[in-house]
Enzyme design. Structure first.
Site, short mmCIF file in Angstrom:
data_model
loop_
_atom_site.label_atom_id
_atom_site.label_comp_id
_atom_site.label_asym_id
_atom_site.label_seq_id
_atom_site.Cartn_x
_atom_site.Cartn_y
_atom_site.Cartn_z
N GLU A 262 0.86 -1.19 0.00
CA GLU A 262 0.00 0.00 0.00
C GLU A 262 0.89 1.23 0.00
O GLU A 262 2.05 1.16 0.36
CB GLU A 262 -0.81 0.10 1.30
CG GLU A 262 -1.80 -0.96 1.56
CD GLU A 262 -2.32 -0.80 3.00
OE1 GLU A 262 -2.78 0.31 3.34
OE2 GLU A 262 -2.25 -1.77 3.75
N LYS B 75 2.25 4.55 1.68
CA LYS B 75 2.39 5.09 3.04
C LYS B 75 1.91 6.53 2.96
O LYS B 75 2.59 7.38 2.38
CB LYS B 75 3.84 5.00 3.51
CG LYS B 75 4.02 5.41 4.96
CD LYS B 75 5.43 5.11 5.42
CE LYS B 75 5.69 5.43 6.89
NZ LYS B 75 4.73 6.25 7.59
N ARG C 193 -1.10 8.44 11.88
CA ARG C 193 -1.71 7.15 12.13
C ARG C 193 -2.73 7.31 13.24
O ARG C 193 -2.43 7.90 14.28
CB ARG C 193 -0.60 6.19 12.56
CG ARG C 193 -1.04 4.79 12.86
CD ARG C 193 -0.65 3.85 11.76
NE ARG C 193 -1.07 2.50 12.04
CZ ARG C 193 -0.25 1.54 12.46
NH1 ARG C 193 1.03 1.80 12.66
NH2 ARG C 193 -0.71 0.32 12.67
#
Lengths: 529, 340
Positions: free
Chosen positions: A224, A226, A231
């Site tokens: 995927e 980044k 987060r």
């Protein structure tokens, strides 16, 4: 209150993490209940006691102190709360014991605002100078003793002899003064979290090194982007939503737009981003406008709308999915977020399985506004911490600039005898303008060498700072650079670190400000923030 | 004759005309009277120096062992210098520190030098001498400076040793007075382990011991094995704390014993992890009490926060004025010789 005050007093000058942990553990071991729970809550920022404004303190000072002496003192000390704490004079004989912390907090929570000055004066009379300082800090500006929520939770886990991950998980499910946590520490049951919007400690990735690659089969990994946001974990149970940052800190209040849109039941792991006008992720410093805020204005919400790009599902309804492999969790996640919802969408997988194609894509990351690539083993279960192997992050190469050392500052703790914090600059016309500060990226031996160089080339001293003759060039690596009105050069770097010491390079050949300006990413328009 | 007519402030410091001497002169003069041994008050090179025997011993020790023109006057004895009668009275600041009591033309003037009022096991206590003019220091003349009880501060140090038993505890303290007082207070609190000393402290610690101040066992820290100083108390002048010298110590907790540590911002700015509020100067309460107890018609305020103390004196109906003398350490936190 006295023990808590002594704790704050110790923390405020303690630079090392281990030192702080030891002080908090000692407090937990000796403070009575329920004071220690409230003390922890004050440290983790979970008590909202910002009830007194500086104006109230100033009025109290003027009522109780000679105004000339007060202002001479304030001018010297520089901190209103500390000035009043130090010069306050209680009655000659103090008949009453200092108030316990719980009493102060309970009373403040219940008291009408108008009664606060009178309550304060009563407590100030019963406390010593350290106690008065702690009380005034507690009710005004926040403590600022350099303790994060995570550090306080780590200290609690260490003192209680409980696994930190379990403590992190239970923490958001209990309220100050945390009786269930102390009961658990004393041998009772772990607080039940299944039906709560609890925090699940994050699983983290290791950086991918070129040397790792031969041993890895790309087919074992999902790939995927980044994303260049932060987060987060969004937990929602029975209609109650919480957003947690990577530290485990609860940041729900800063993102009401995301909270309002959330309509799933479970816990997801994803990237918090801000969208631009076209609905695409905006550069990081747009998101930065939304971080570290107590309240969010309607204008902010309009200008920097936040959303979550989900990449993992940790809980689905009552079912904990963390024991299942990533392949399974991903299917469940796609079932939930496959069709985009308001403020939530899915981080797409990139169908790739050879290193050379991945390397090409990584090279495009900066141009696409990505931080790099993420690789997750299809069979990886979700475990807290940073296990080696299941997850990798393959970040884009940093930017670099050759800059000249201008100022060096003494470090703290173990580094207090070294000049270890460096302000560096680049050329603008024929002068050097400071563009950033870095204090890591070098070895201990290199630190010794730079320290010697600084001492031998000092031109001026300002307290812990030395100005040096321009002459030493650092290759500074950084993730990105942004316009910043707060800096003299008008620029701010993200994650600057010293990547090489260019003993060989004449400082006249260091980079120019124009070079750095060309690396600036698109910035949000200036606003009141 | 009003004392203002025979006491003047010159480039060298306070000058007493009818005795033709200076008090704590900043530059060499033919005749000096010195209140105490801190370097900014006791400079070498005068033709003659009158002081207590202890102060002269301190000056000699700092001057390589001898002092030309030393003229000893023990506490309580009177000496006539020119037309002025001079007596030295304990000031409670450090070993040998004296107030200078002068009588001339029917007036008594006391120059107190640096002083404190609380008991100190390493030196004679301050004596109140009623006078017509009292010349006071003002180092800590702000009401934020109220030094806590000594025992409380020593307990903080001992508590930190308990919490961090593997770390050396490096205590920064001035070589004259503070270092010996900290050691004496530790002994009083029952701490009987050897105390490790930076070389710059050894000389004066030995001198105090020779003057009958029992400081227990000390050892040189310079040249000692790192591991031997784990969990031990090491003392050094403040300037050595963050210098390369401190790298020889095992993961030190840095403490500083000084009245300035009362202000947290100050401690943080200096990178002090464990501030110990221990001062050899009078705090606000001691200053304001003293200027009232001496019952002087006039208070002259020297080095420090003259503005605050003069203001206070006026609110009490006292006649007070600032006496501006350049050169004493206003902020001795960075100096090795001064007070604090």
């Amino acid at each position: 209150m006295q023990r808590f005050a002594d704790l704050l007093d110790g923390l405020v000058t303690m630079p090392s993490r281990n030192g702080k942990l030891r002080l908090i553990e000692d407090y937990l071991a000796h403070a009575p209940d329920p004071d220690r729970g409230y003390g922890l809550a004050a440290l983790t920022g979970e008590l909202d006691l910002g009830t007194a404004k500086p104006k109230a303190i100033r009025e109290l000072a003027e009522a109780r102190c000679d105004p000339v002496l007060f202002y001479l003192s304030y001018d010297y000390v520089g901190d209103l709360a500390e000035t009043l704490a130090l010069m306050w004079q209680g009655p000659e004989d103090t008949p009453e014991d200092p108030p316990p912390l719980w009493e102060v907090i309970d009373t403040l929570m219940a008291a009408p605002r108008t009664r606060i000055p009178e309550l304060l004066a009563g407590w100030l009379d019963r406390l010593d100078a350290t106690g008065r300082w702690a009380l005034l800090k507690l009710i005004t500006s926040g403590l600022r003793v350099g303790v994060s929520g995570r550090l306080a939770r780590t200290a609690f886990a260490g003192w209680a002899g409980l696994p930190l991950n379990d403590v992190e998980e239970a923490w958001p499910c209990v309220q100050p003064p945390y009786e269930p946590l102390f009961a658990w520490a004393a041998g009772g049951p772990k607080p039940e979290v299944r039906d709560m919007p609890a925090f699940r400690p994050f699983m983290l990735a290791n950086p991918l090194e070129e040397t790792d690659m031969p041993a890895l089969d790309p087919a074992d990994y999902a790939v995927e982007w980044k994303w260049d946001g932060i987060r987060v974990q969004v937990a929602r149970r029975f209609g109650e939503t919480r957003i947690f940052a990577r530290s485990g800190d609860d940041i729900t209040h800063a993102f009401p737009d995301v909270v309002e849109a959330a309509d799933f039941d479970g816990a997801l792991d994803g990237e918090l981003l801000v969208m631009d006008a076209s609905g695409e992720p905006a550069p990081f410093n747009h998101l930065q406008q939304r971080l570290n805020r107590k309240t969010v204005s309607a204008a902010m919400l309009r200008k920097y709308p936040a959303f979550v790009r989900a990449y993992d599902l940790l809980q689905d309804g009552p079912e904990d999915l963390r024991e299942h492999p990533f392949r399974h969790r991903r299917k469940r996640l796609e079932a939930l977020f496959g069709t985009p919802r308001d403020r939530f969408d899915l981080s797409p997988l990139i169908p790739l399985n050879d290193w050379s194609r991945m390397a090409e894509l990584r090279d495009e990351a900066r141009a696409r506004g990505m931080e790099g690539l993420m690789l997750k083993r299809w069979d990886s279960v979700y475990v807290p911490g940073r296990p080696k192997g299941p997850w990798f992050k393959w970040k884009r190469d940093p930017l670099t600039v050759d800059a000249v050392l201008l100022y060096a500052q003494r470090g703290h703790g173990k580094r207090s005898s070294f000049y270890s914090d460096y302000t560096f600059g680049v050329w603008r016309d024929d002068e050097l303008v400071p563009v950033g500060k870095a204090y890591f990226g070098f070895t201990d031996e290199e630190l010794r060498q730079i320290d010697r160089w600084v001492r031998a080339n000092t031109t001026d001293r300002f307290g812990p700072v030395r100005a040096v003759t321009p002459g030493l060039v650092f290759e500074v690596a950084f993730d990105s650079v942004h316009p910043s009105p707060r800096h003299k050069s008008g620029l701010a770097m993200r994650f600057p670190r010293i990547s090489r010491i260019r003993w060989d390079k004449p400082h006249a050949e260091a980079d120019r400000l124009e070079t750095l300006l060309k690396l600036v990413e698109a910035a949000p328009a200036a606003d009141g923030g | 004759m009003h004392p203002r007519d025979w006491i003047t402030v010159t480039r060298q410091g306070i000058y007493i005309e009818p005795g033709d001497f200076h008090i704590d002169p900043l530059r060499p003069v033919p005749r000096a009277v010195v209140t105490h041994g801190h370097a900014d008050h006791a400079r070498p090179g005068h033709g003659a120096t009158l002081a207590t025997p202890e102060t002269l011993a301190i000056m000699a020790a700092r001057n390589g062992g001898s002092l030309d023109g030393a003229d000893a006057l023990p506490y309580g004895e009177t000496r006539r210098i020119g037309d002025v009668s001079v007596r030295l009275v304990p000031a409670g600041h450090v070993l040998g520190a004296a107030q200078i009591v002068m009588e001339y033309g029917g007036a008594r003037v006391v120059v107190s030098g640096d002083y404190k009022r609380r008991p100190d096991p390493t030196c004679a206590g301050f004596e109140v001498v009623p006078c017509d003019v009292f010349v006071t220091e003002a180092t800590f003349a702000l009401p934020v400076f109220r030094h806590p009880d000594d025992g409380h501060e020593i307990a903080k140090l001992l508590d930190s040793l308990r919490l961090f038993p593997d770390r050396a505890h490096l205590v920064g303290a001035y070589a004259l007075g503070k270092a010996q007082r900290v050691i004496a207070l530790l002994r009083k609190a029952g701490y009987d382990r050897p105390i490790w000393l930076h070389g710059a402290l050894q000389n004066l610690v030995d001198l105090y011991q020779a003057h009958g101040v029992d400081l227990g066992e000390t050892r040189p820290a310079t040249g000692a094995a790192k591991a031997d100083m784990k969990g031990e108390i090491v003392m050094a002048p403040p300037a050595a704390l963050q210098d390369r010298w401190s790298r020889r110590l095992p993961d030190p907790v840095t403490a500083v014993a000084s009245g300035w540590m009362r202000v947290r911002g100050r401690a943080r700015q200096k990178g002090v992890e464990l501030p110990l509020i221990l001062s050899d100067h009078a705090d606000w309460d001691e200053l304001t009490t003293t200027i009232q107890e001496v019952q002087a018609g006039e208070i002259w305020v020297t080095h420090g926060r003259e503005d605050a103390l003069v203001h206070f004196a006026k609110t009490k109906g006292l006649h007070a004025e600032a006496l501006y003398i350049e050169g004493y350490e206003e902020d001795p936190a960075d100096a090795t010789g001064g007070g604090g």
